[in-house]
Design a protein around this motif. Sequence first.
Motif, PDB file in Angstrom:
ATOM      1  N   GLN A 234      56.546 -71.834   1.513  1.00 46.74           N
ATOM      2  CA  GLN A 234      55.262 -71.379   2.047  1.00 46.74           C
ATOM      3  C   GLN A 234      54.154 -72.368   1.704  1.00 46.74           C
ATOM      4  O   GLN A 234      53.316 -72.690   2.540  1.00 46.74           O
ATOM      5  CB  GLN A 234      54.915 -70.001   1.471  1.00 46.74           C
ATOM      6  N   VAL A 235      54.178 -72.813   0.455  1.00 43.51           N
ATOM      7  CA  VAL A 235      53.121 -73.714  -0.006  1.00 43.51           C
ATOM      8  C   VAL A 235      53.143 -75.023   0.786  1.00 43.51           C
ATOM      9  O   VAL A 235      52.117 -75.505   1.273  1.00 43.51           O
ATOM     10  CB  VAL A 235      53.270 -73.999  -1.512  1.00 43.51           C
ATOM     11  N   ALA A 236      54.322 -75.568   0.917  1.00 41.17           N
ATOM     12  CA  ALA A 236      54.433 -76.863   1.595  1.00 41.17           C
ATOM     13  C   ALA A 236      54.818 -76.656   3.053  1.00 41.17           C
ATOM     14  O   ALA A 236      55.702 -77.323   3.569  1.00 41.17           O
ATOM     15  CB  ALA A 236      55.467 -77.730   0.885  1.00 41.17           C
ATOM     16  N   SER A 237      54.189 -75.733   3.693  1.00 39.71           N
ATOM     17  CA  SER A 237      54.525 -75.452   5.097  1.00 39.71           C
ATOM     18  C   SER A 237      54.159 -76.657   5.956  1.00 39.71           C
ATOM     19  O   SER A 237      53.218 -77.385   5.681  1.00 39.71           O
ATOM     20  CB  SER A 237      53.767 -74.221   5.566  1.00 39.71           C
TER      21      SER A 237
ATOM     22  N   SER B 133      51.966 -71.835   7.228  1.00 43.43           N
ATOM     23  CA  SER B 133      52.535 -70.814   6.348  1.00 43.43           C
ATOM     24  C   SER B 133      52.133 -69.418   6.780  1.00 43.43           C
ATOM     25  O   SER B 133      52.828 -68.445   6.513  1.00 43.43           O
ATOM     26  CB  SER B 133      52.084 -71.046   4.915  1.00 43.43           C
TER      27      SER B 133
ATOM     28  N   GLY C 259      48.829 -70.577  -2.658  1.00 42.73           N
ATOM     29  CA  GLY C 259      49.396 -71.921  -2.795  1.00 42.73           C
ATOM     30  C   GLY C 259      49.236 -72.773  -1.550  1.00 42.73           C
ATOM     31  O   GLY C 259      49.264 -74.006  -1.622  1.00 42.73           O
ATOM     32  N   THR C 260      49.081 -72.145  -0.409  1.00 41.79           N
ATOM     33  CA  THR C 260      49.005 -72.919   0.833  1.00 41.79           C
ATOM     34  C   THR C 260      47.688 -73.668   0.968  1.00 41.79           C
ATOM     35  O   THR C 260      47.563 -74.556   1.805  1.00 41.79           O
ATOM     36  CB  THR C 260      49.157 -71.991   2.047  1.00 41.79           C
TER      37      THR C 260
ATOM     38  N   PRO D 165      47.821 -77.807  -0.130  1.00 45.21           N
ATOM     39  CA  PRO D 165      48.181 -78.809   0.888  1.00 45.21           C
ATOM     40  C   PRO D 165      47.090 -78.970   1.945  1.00 45.21           C
ATOM     41  O   PRO D 165      46.836 -80.085   2.407  1.00 45.21           O
ATOM     42  CB  PRO D 165      49.466 -78.234   1.502  1.00 45.21           C
TER      43      PRO D 165
END
Lengths: 248, 122
Positions: A70-73, A80, B55-56, B59
């Motif tokens: 999800q974080v590094a979508s 995400s 967390g998204t 990025p």
Amino acid sequence: MTEWTPDASEYLEGYLNQVSALARNQGDDAEEIVSGLRDHVAHEVGFTTGVPVNIDTLFEVLAAIGTPEQVASSETPLGSLSQPVAPAASAGYAAPPPLPPSSAPPPQRVIVKHRSWAGCAVASLIFVVVAIVLVSITATIAAIALPNLLRVRELARLAACVQNEKQMGLELFIYANKHEGLYPSLSNQAGRLMFSSNLYPEFLSDTSVLVCPSDKNAPTVKSDEEFVDDHAYYYLSHAITSEVEGLA
Amino acid sequence: MNAQSAGIDFGNWTTQVRKGLLELCIVNLLARGELYGYDLVKKLARVKGLVITEGTIYPLLSRLRKTGLLKTRLEESPSGPARKYYSLTRQGYQDRARLNAYWNELNLGVSGLVEESEGNDD
């Protein structure tokens, strides 16, 4: 600086490594993202000292942050959000995210196959039959080859014996030539009909020619003098019939 | 049961609506002044209906910085590691103005349509 229990620390590093790898694959600045996440996690648990943060607390924090995927979508910054958000997550539910893969390979599963009794019996039978066949073949080859080998060796001994006799005859002729055609005189003792002492060492330098290699009763080797005294008889035995009767 | 009888996929619809709004929210939050990354995320998390996975944001912040909308600076912190502060660049301010203009226009049009529709229901 936040202190972690060993398992929580290991889990967090695995999580961040996974985020880093995914971000790098998408061309993002993995270092910056991981740095932000690490800072975020530290803020969430609080900068406490003396009491290490355990893994349960970490799970709660990571549940709000999201899984590494999800974080590094990918594609869009909001990619995400295309994934359904569980209602419980927004309500503060602390479901632990899936454990990131460890650096160590997962343990291999060992599958043990049990053979049936009949299978073991058949395998044993085959083994025994093969062993018997191999032993039989080896024994047959040995039985065929051994007598031939022994015969060849005996033939070689006999050939050497003939050669010795030739040598002895030659030496006798040489002696006779030097003694006006007379051969060496014989002993008059029964069983010790010797003339070899007259030949040794001038005409008979190699005393081994006095014994036939094929003779199974041949004595052990002694000094040349003893050998001449004791074994010239064996040579002469070819010309006499008995030790007691003297010359034939 | 077919898709028509199941009704609209509300989760997917809200996701589609939210797409793009996060950047709008970030540039507007930062228009008031620089923010520490963690604080920025927490402020976004409090925006009603935005429903972010915290967390998204990191990025996204990184990508906005790379595209030139944001800039960062580090500041030493007495309670932990150095803090990274985000702020808008000149380009960020310009893009914010365009995004806001579009959003206001869209919001006005859609709100009017919804109000008109709900008025007819009464």
